[in-house]
Design a protein around this motif. Structure first.
Motif, PDB file in Angstrom:
ATOM      1  N   GLY A 142       1.646 -13.988  -4.885  1.00 30.76           N
ATOM      2  CA  GLY A 142       1.086 -12.541  -4.427  1.00 30.76           C
ATOM      3  C   GLY A 142       2.207 -11.599  -4.139  1.00 30.76           C
ATOM      4  N   ALA A 143       3.255 -11.780  -4.595  1.00 31.96           N
ATOM      5  CA  ALA A 143       4.269 -11.107  -4.297  1.00 31.96           C
ATOM      6  C   ALA A 143       4.286  -9.448  -4.663  1.00 31.96           C
ATOM      7  CB  ALA A 143       5.722 -11.766  -4.887  1.00 31.96           C
ATOM      8  N   THR A 144       3.541  -9.255  -5.514  1.00 33.94           N
ATOM      9  CA  THR A 144       3.355  -8.097  -6.104  1.00 33.94           C
ATOM     10  C   THR A 144       2.227  -7.187  -5.440  1.00 33.94           C
ATOM     11  OG1 THR A 144       1.985  -8.961  -8.110  1.00 33.94           O
ATOM     12  CG2 THR A 144       4.372  -8.395  -8.383  1.00 33.94           C
ATOM     13  N   GLY A 145       1.569  -7.760  -4.435  1.00 32.56           N
ATOM     14  CA  GLY A 145       0.288  -7.288  -3.999  1.00 32.56           C
ATOM     15  C   GLY A 145       0.514  -6.411  -3.046  1.00 32.56           C
ATOM     16  N   TRP A 146      -0.288  -5.870  -2.180  1.00 28.83           N
ATOM     17  CA  TRP A 146      -0.219  -4.924  -1.068  1.00 28.83           C
ATOM     18  C   TRP A 146       0.496  -5.317   0.040  1.00 28.83           C
ATOM     19  CZ3 TRP A 146      -0.404  -0.017   0.298  1.00 28.83           C
ATOM     20  CH2 TRP A 146      -0.663   0.410   1.774  1.00 28.83           C
ATOM     21  N   ILE A 147       0.440  -6.479   0.413  1.00 28.35           N
ATOM     22  CA  ILE A 147       1.047  -7.216   1.592  1.00 28.35           C
ATOM     23  C   ILE A 147       2.387  -7.854   0.908  1.00 28.35           C
ATOM     24  CG2 ILE A 147       0.951  -8.659   3.497  1.00 28.35           C
ATOM     25  CD1 ILE A 147      -2.094  -8.294   3.437  1.00 28.35           C
ATOM     26  N   GLY A 148       2.377  -8.359  -0.309  1.00 25.80           N
ATOM     27  CA  GLY A 148       3.381  -9.250  -0.880  1.00 25.80           C
ATOM     28  C   GLY A 148       4.512  -8.295  -0.967  1.00 25.80           C
TER      29      GLY A 148
ATOM     30  N   GLY B 277       3.565 -17.440 -13.911  1.00 24.19           N
ATOM     31  CA  GLY B 277       2.462 -18.282 -13.819  1.00 24.19           C
ATOM     32  C   GLY B 277       1.245 -17.595 -13.093  1.00 24.19           C
ATOM     33  N   ASP B 278       0.364 -18.546 -12.711  1.00 25.67           N
ATOM     34  CA  ASP B 278      -1.003 -18.027 -12.552  1.00 25.67           C
ATOM     35  C   ASP B 278      -1.727 -18.886 -11.431  1.00 25.67           C
ATOM     36  OD1 ASP B 278      -4.109 -17.591 -13.029  1.00 25.67           O
ATOM     37  OD2 ASP B 278      -3.045 -15.947 -14.151  1.00 25.67           O
ATOM     38  N   LEU B 279      -2.557 -18.418 -10.833  1.00 27.57           N
ATOM     39  CA  LEU B 279      -3.486 -19.309  -9.719  1.00 27.57           C
ATOM     40  C   LEU B 279      -3.975 -20.441 -10.502  1.00 27.57           C
ATOM     41  CD1 LEU B 279      -4.692 -16.792  -7.191  1.00 27.57           C
ATOM     42  CD2 LEU B 279      -3.117 -18.664  -6.585  1.00 27.57           C
TER      43      LEU B 279
ATOM     44  N   HIS C 146       2.261 -17.984   0.523  1.00 27.40           N
ATOM     45  CA  HIS C 146       1.020 -17.913  -0.389  1.00 27.40           C
ATOM     46  C   HIS C 146       0.306 -16.767   0.105  1.00 27.40           C
ATOM     47  CE1 HIS C 146      -2.065 -19.042  -2.960  1.00 27.40           C
ATOM     48  NE2 HIS C 146      -3.002 -19.247  -1.819  1.00 27.40           N
ATOM     49  N   LEU C 147       0.351 -15.625  -0.855  1.00 26.17           N
ATOM     50  CA  LEU C 147      -0.444 -14.470  -0.372  1.00 26.17           C
ATOM     51  C   LEU C 147      -1.321 -14.130  -1.605  1.00 26.17           C
ATOM     52  CD1 LEU C 147       2.488 -12.348   0.918  1.00 26.17           C
ATOM     53  CD2 LEU C 147       0.521 -13.453   2.128  1.00 26.17           C
ATOM     54  N   ALA C 148      -1.220 -14.717  -2.601  1.00 27.39           N
ATOM     55  CA  ALA C 148      -2.066 -14.327  -3.853  1.00 27.39           C
ATOM     56  C   ALA C 148      -3.392 -14.795  -3.697  1.00 27.39           C
ATOM     57  CB  ALA C 148      -1.443 -15.218  -5.079  1.00 27.39           C
TER      58      ALA C 148
ATOM     59  N   LEU D 256       0.462 -19.261   4.888  1.00 25.93           N
ATOM     60  CA  LEU D 256      -0.339 -18.683   4.115  1.00 25.93           C
ATOM     61  C   LEU D 256      -1.303 -17.554   4.646  1.00 25.93           C
ATOM     62  CD1 LEU D 256      -3.739 -21.261   3.888  1.00 25.93           C
ATOM     63  CD2 LEU D 256      -1.875 -21.351   5.627  1.00 25.93           C
ATOM     64  N   ALA D 257      -1.960 -16.661   3.536  1.00 22.64           N
ATOM     65  CA  ALA D 257      -2.757 -15.791   4.108  1.00 22.64           C
ATOM     66  C   ALA D 257      -4.193 -16.441   4.566  1.00 22.64           C
ATOM     67  CB  ALA D 257      -2.961 -14.714   3.058  1.00 22.64           C
ATOM     68  N   SER D 258      -4.590 -15.923   5.548  1.00 25.00           N
ATOM     69  CA  SER D 258      -5.845 -16.037   5.881  1.00 25.00           C
ATOM     70  C   SER D 258      -6.436 -14.896   6.481  1.00 25.00           C
ATOM     71  CB  SER D 258      -6.028 -17.333   7.127  1.00 25.00           C
ATOM     72  OG  SER D 258      -7.141 -17.689   7.266  1.00 25.00           O
TER      73      SER D 258
ATOM     74  N   PHE E 256      -4.674 -12.191   8.852  1.00 26.26           N
ATOM     75  CA  PHE E 256      -4.594 -10.644   8.865  1.00 26.26           C
ATOM     76  C   PHE E 256      -5.729 -10.137   9.144  1.00 26.26           C
ATOM     77  CE2 PHE E 256      -1.761 -12.220   5.142  1.00 26.26           C
ATOM     78  CZ  PHE E 256      -0.383 -11.653   5.749  1.00 26.26           C
ATOM     79  N   ALA E 257      -5.778  -9.000   9.864  1.00 25.02           N
ATOM     80  CA  ALA E 257      -6.969  -8.316  10.227  1.00 25.02           C
ATOM     81  C   ALA E 257      -7.433  -7.682   8.950  1.00 25.02           C
ATOM     82  CB  ALA E 257      -6.552  -6.902  10.892  1.00 25.02           C
ATOM     83  N   PRO E 258      -8.988  -7.557   9.203  1.00 21.90           N
ATOM     84  CA  PRO E 258      -9.729  -7.090   7.840  1.00 21.90           C
ATOM     85  C   PRO E 258      -9.220  -5.973   7.216  1.00 21.90           C
ATOM     86  CG  PRO E 258     -11.117  -6.908   9.782  1.00 21.90           C
ATOM     87  CD  PRO E 258      -9.822  -7.534  10.336  1.00 21.90           C
ATOM     88  N   THR E 259      -8.347  -5.200   7.849  1.00 18.76           N
ATOM     89  CA  THR E 259      -7.844  -3.884   7.013  1.00 18.76           C
ATOM     90  C   THR E 259      -6.255  -4.163   7.697  1.00 18.76           C
ATOM     91  OG1 THR E 259      -7.658  -1.528   6.731  1.00 18.76           O
ATOM     92  CG2 THR E 259      -8.538  -2.208   8.857  1.00 18.76           C
ATOM     93  N   VAL E 260      -5.645  -4.011   6.373  1.00 22.98           N
ATOM     94  CA  VAL E 260      -3.939  -3.938   6.600  1.00 22.98           C
ATOM     95  C   VAL E 260      -3.851  -2.579   5.795  1.00 22.98           C
ATOM     96  CG1 VAL E 260      -1.926  -5.048   5.700  1.00 22.98           C
ATOM     97  CG2 VAL E 260      -3.767  -6.658   6.234  1.00 22.98           C
ATOM     98  N   HIS E 261      -3.723  -1.685   6.465  1.00 21.32           N
ATOM     99  CA  HIS E 261      -4.025  -0.502   6.155  1.00 21.32           C
ATOM    100  C   HIS E 261      -2.856   0.396   5.827  1.00 21.32           C
ATOM    101  CE1 HIS E 261      -3.169   1.251  10.243  1.00 21.32           C
ATOM    102  NE2 HIS E 261      -3.950   0.251  10.605  1.00 21.32           N
TER     103      HIS E 261
ATOM    104  N   ASP F 125      -3.316   1.682  -0.069  1.00 15.88           N
ATOM    105  CA  ASP F 125      -4.125   0.646   0.200  1.00 15.88           C
ATOM    106  C   ASP F 125      -5.102   0.907  -1.100  1.00 15.88           C
ATOM    107  OD1 ASP F 125      -5.658  -1.413   1.239  1.00 15.88           O
ATOM    108  OD2 ASP F 125      -6.388  -0.177   2.805  1.00 15.88           O
ATOM    109  N   HIS F 126      -5.589  -0.444  -1.400  1.00 16.62           N
ATOM    110  CA  HIS F 126      -6.549  -0.329  -2.422  1.00 16.62           C
ATOM    111  C   HIS F 126      -7.668  -1.380  -2.010  1.00 16.62           C
ATOM    112  CE1 HIS F 126      -3.695  -3.337  -4.023  1.00 16.62           C
ATOM    113  NE2 HIS F 126      -4.713  -4.151  -3.672  1.00 16.62           N
ATOM    114  N   GLY F 127      -7.580  -1.691  -0.622  1.00 17.26           N
ATOM    115  CA  GLY F 127      -8.532  -2.747  -0.186  1.00 17.26           C
ATOM    116  C   GLY F 127      -9.952  -2.225   0.503  1.00 17.26           C
TER     117      GLY F 127
END
Ligand SMILES: NC(=O)c1ccc[n+]([C@@H]2O[C@H](COP(=O)([O-])OP(=O)(O)OC[C@H]3O[C@@H](n4cnc5c(N)ncnc54)[C@H](OP(=O)(O)O)[C@@H]3O)[C@@H](O)[C@H]2O)c1
Length: 303
Positions: free
Chosen positions: A7-13, A50-52, A70-72, A107-109, A157-162, A166-168
């Motif tokens: 998940g290194a390319t994601g919003w948090i990653g 790779g892929d999940l 692990h953030l993917a 890991l993300a939770s 993480f809080a339900p909004t990581v703003h 952000d696309h969440g």
């Protein structure tokens, strides 16, 4: 340290990778596309393709590194069971690869659903066990690996990581407001959401890697709980739309998949995390970001 980040390319990653590189770590990010690989390389990270769904790529990435973050996540909200299954399989694979090594596994939770009627704290164990539970019960599965010699740390993480870009969840709620011509909130709008700025969340991940003990549950929470009607009011201001209560029976119809989350009370505290790591959030608040236009033209999460 050589850190493997999914998940290194994601919003948090992507913000996390910047923090890790700035702290002097070597980073290898999992990439499932040429675009993601190029983005990682441009940031100064190595790439593992790779892929999940390709657990061999996850296993090899974990075995080759000194730590895993692990953030993917598939974030398929139209098929949450598939996202949860992929999440659990990845966590099982990483845990098995790191067993007996003592290496860090972050890991993300989330803080969502941990408690009813009061803010969740780090002392609240996740009630989600087993593959059919939220996020595939992955937090508890990962924490079970502490007994098998893995230095597991949960990042709740809080339900909004703003923030801008952000696309969440908040971007999705803003998109519903745009589409419906009204910025709605569920019922009385007294249910609350915890929040954290992306920059503070990423800094917490890097601090957690450096300092958190095995078995720690860290709360990436800067604001304990913002009432949903305040969130809707800010979105209404930012988009120039009226603000209105949506009857609880109509929430699903009005909001679609995000309605279930937007109706929940998802508050949390981070006192223990701040004490443990010396983490002090400095980013703008959620309402400040909405007022500044961070969600005025955002792209929502696809359903
Ligand atoms: N953002 C929040 O407000 C928030 C709140 C609570 C918890 N969380 C959790 O924190 C974690 C990170 O969230 P985020 O907001 O950064 O997510 P995000 O922006 O949606 O990024 C998801 C990441 O996962 C990767 N990914 C998606 N499907 C994949 C697959 N099949 N194989 C390999 N990689 C895949 C994406 O890669 P591509 O770049 O190739 O798409 C991307 O790097 C997630 O577990 C999320 O549930 C986030």
């Amino acid at each position: 340290m050589h850190v493997f980040v999914t998940g290194a390319t994601g919003w948090i990653g992507s913000a996390t990778v910047d923090e890790l590189l700035a702290a002097g770590h070597e980073v290898t990010g999992l990439a499932r596309s040429d675009a993601s690989a190029a983005a990682l390389q441009a940031n100064g990270a190595h790439v593992r393709r790779g892929d999940l769904d390709d657990l061999a790529s996850i296993k090899a990435g974990a075995e080759d590194a000194e730590a895993v973050i692990h953030l993917a996540n598939k974030h398929d909200f139209a098929n949450m069971a598939a996202s949860a299954a992929a999440e659990r399989a990845a966590v099982q694979t990483i845990g098995d690869a790191l067993a007996g090594t003592g290496r860090p596994f972050l890991l993300a939770s989330g803080v969502a659903g941990l408690t009813q009627g009061r803010p969740a704290t780090e002392d609240d164990a996740s009630p989600f066990h087993g593959p059919d539970s939220a996020r595939g019960g992955s937090e508890n599965l990962a924490l079970d690996f502490v007994d098998r010699g893995v230095h597991t740390v949960s990042l709740r993480f809080a339900p909004t990581v703003h923030g801008a870009g952000d696309h969440g969840f908040i971007a999705t709620i803003a998109a519903v407001a745009r589409e419906k011509g009204v910025s709605g909130y569920p019922g009385e709008g007294t249910n609350r959401w915890a929040a954290v700025h992306r920059s503070d969340a990423a800094r917490l991940v890097a601090l957690g890697l450096a300092k958190a003990p095995a078995g720690a549950r860290l709360h990436a929470v800067a604001e304990q709980g913002i009432p949903s009607r305040d969130i809707a009011a800010a979105i209404g201001r930012a988009l120039g739309l009226p603000v209105a209560s949506i009857a609880l029976d109509d929430v699903q119809d009005h909001f679609g998949w995000i309605g279930m989350f937007f109706s929940m009370d998802l508050a949390g505290t981070s006192d223990r995390t701040r004490e443990l790591l010396g983490w002090a959030p400095t980013g703008s608040t959620l309402i400040e970001d909405i007022d500044a236009g961070a969600y005025s033209a955002g792209t929502p999460m696809p359903a």
